[in-house]
Design a protein around this motif. Structure first.
Motif, PDB file in Angstrom:
ATOM      1  N   UNK A 132       4.456  -4.074  -4.875  1.00 35.18           N
ATOM      2  CA  UNK A 132       4.792  -4.236  -3.635  1.00 35.18           C
ATOM      3  C   UNK A 132       3.387  -4.443  -3.063  1.00 35.18           C
ATOM      4  N   UNK A 133       2.410  -3.468  -3.194  1.00 34.84           N
ATOM      5  CA  UNK A 133       0.923  -3.447  -2.804  1.00 34.84           C
ATOM      6  C   UNK A 133       0.190  -4.706  -2.984  1.00 34.84           C
ATOM      7  N   UNK A 135       1.522  -7.652  -3.499  1.00 32.04           N
ATOM      8  CA  UNK A 135       2.222  -8.882  -2.959  1.00 32.04           C
ATOM      9  C   UNK A 135       3.155  -9.387  -3.818  1.00 32.04           C
ATOM     10  N   UNK A 163      10.964  -3.594   0.429  1.00 28.08           N
ATOM     11  CA  UNK A 163       9.958  -4.594   0.693  1.00 28.08           C
ATOM     12  C   UNK A 163       9.950  -5.701  -0.419  1.00 28.08           C
TER      13      UNK A 163
ATOM     14  N   UNK B 233      -4.733  -5.188  -0.004  1.00 27.92           N
ATOM     15  CA  UNK B 233      -3.131  -5.386  -0.549  1.00 27.92           C
ATOM     16  C   UNK B 233      -2.515  -6.227   0.298  1.00 27.92           C
ATOM     17  N   UNK B 234      -1.904  -7.256  -0.489  1.00 33.85           N
ATOM     18  CA  UNK B 234      -1.135  -8.267  -0.004  1.00 33.85           C
ATOM     19  C   UNK B 234       0.349  -7.986   0.597  1.00 33.85           C
ATOM     20  N   UNK B 235       0.673  -6.962   0.228  1.00 29.18           N
ATOM     21  CA  UNK B 235       2.171  -6.565   0.356  1.00 29.18           C
ATOM     22  C   UNK B 235       2.401  -5.504   1.323  1.00 29.18           C
ATOM     23  N   UNK B 236       3.350  -4.827   1.398  1.00 33.61           N
ATOM     24  CA  UNK B 236       3.730  -4.008   2.535  1.00 33.61           C
ATOM     25  C   UNK B 236       3.745  -2.380   2.309  1.00 33.61           C
TER      26      UNK B 236
END
Lengths: 258, 258
Positions: A132-133, A135, A163, B233-236
């Motif tokens: 998740x982090x 992406x 997510x 961090x590209x994600x959530x």
């Protein structure tokens, strides 16, 4: 709102059973423990079947009763029993599992993490959180990988299931899906003949496969990867923890993805 | 060789007490569980105070009695009690703690990992193991970090304590030591104003400081670092597991060290 004080109440028995994969499969639900996860679920519009709250928490958060799902007030003892934790936060929820968790799409883009026979729930949850982090688009747990919705995995995912896309499935089929679209499948191997991970930074869609804690990737999977990556170790440790390896690799591979 | 069958035997009581930091401090010893760790200790010429073995294991490995340290044959029940594991391997050893574990040298070169108020033993052990794999020189546990020789840390270090230097100490003093030699101290911060970790690859000596699971680095440490790194961090996901972050950072920072 219903108030429950007995451990022998049928609801309590049913919630406790959600600790097992069998029951989660039967009901199509799983349990979230704590405010953070429940807030994430509400934000993600996940269907809440029941909200379970201790008297103490209810007093502090009485606005929760305006919500349109069944609320059950329970004792601390009941909360400990159903969450299987020593110091639960005093709020839990039975929520719906994604109905597409076993589906395999006809095409799929993005960066994906495949888990081949990974056993430790903490490692699995940490890898989902890291994906998740980084992406990533999704995580697929292969058939011999532990269930993604067990309490321990859910605890260490820290809400990342809301997510990205999580699937259970046959990795052979998922690999075929990616290969059909000419997307690379990166395996991992403790072998200097594999590719140094620093030399790989895909710009498009791909899958990274992580293997079992003790044995690494199965031969079946290794025979299907487009290339295998290794992390050069300068020291004397024989291997890395699988979640640490996955983190190092995902944050290498995500550099140029769109 | 002495044979022990009672849980009330004084040796058994003493070994059990080694689960606590207080007792380890008093005796200057700690317990290793399993063949892998004991073999690593023997290779590293660590002083073995006593070897503890079940009858089953003794039968299979009777050559062990030729060794010049006291050997105790025990029951499975005793082995479970002293190792605090459900399925111990049937061999354990009480070995000496390094006598220099609290020393601070006058100068120190290489890549070092400093741990500031890290609490989870599994995370600590995994970070030591990763530091070993990354070719780091040593790890310093700051005064508010959990003990490096607790059973859970020892289990997850997987023998790396025999490959690199482990110290307990005051991080202020260690930071001063590195600064005196003009070596950078890299902190970690969830802050895009910090430096992107990919832009840093030191060629010489340095220290990386990892902080507490929930709170990150303490303000005291942040005020002393030469620069702070962040992992974009590209994600959530809001954060990474501390051992995963440490792995990503160590395998970035170790690229050009000599």
């Amino acid at each position: 709102m219903e108030k429950i004080i007995s451990l022998h109440n049928q609801h309590v028995k049913d919630w406790k059973k959600l600790l097992t994969r069998k029951q989660r499969k039967k009901t199509g639900t799983y349990l979230l423990d704590g405010w953070h996860l429940i807030n994430e679920a509400l934000t993600a519009n996940v269907n809440v079947k029941s909200l379970i709250i201790t008297s103490d928490q209810l007093e502090e958060h009485d606005d929760i009763v305006t919500r349109d799902f069944p609320i059950y007030e329970v004792t601390d003892e009941i909360m400990r029993a159903i969450t299987d934790t020593v110091t639960p936060q005093g709020i839990a929820a039975e929520v719906e599992l994604p109905t597409d968790q076993f589906d395999i799409p006809e095409s799929s883009r993005g960066a994906w993490l495949f888990l081949d026979q990974v056993q430790d729930p903490g490692n699995i949850g940490t890898m989902v959180r890291t994906a998740d982090a980084a992406g990533f688009t999704g995580v697929v747990a292969g058939s011999k990988t532990a269930d993604l919705y067990s309490p321990k995995v859910v605890r260490s995912m820290q809400g990342s299931q809301f997510h990205l896309t999580l699937r259970h499935g046959n990795l052979d089929e998922w690999i075929e899906l990616f290969k059909k679209q000419h997307f690379p499948i990166y395996g991992t191997q403790l072998n200097p003949e594999a590719k140094n991970f620093r030399d790989v930074a895909p710009a498009g869609s791909f899958a990274l496969v992580m293997g079992n804690e003790g044995n690494g990737l199965s031969d079946n999977i290794l025979s299907q990867t487009t290339s295998n990556l290794y992390i050069p170790m300068n020291g004397r440790a024989e291997s890395l923890n699988v979640a640490v390896s996955a983190g190092i690799l995902m944050f290498q591979l995500n550099q140029n993805i769109k």
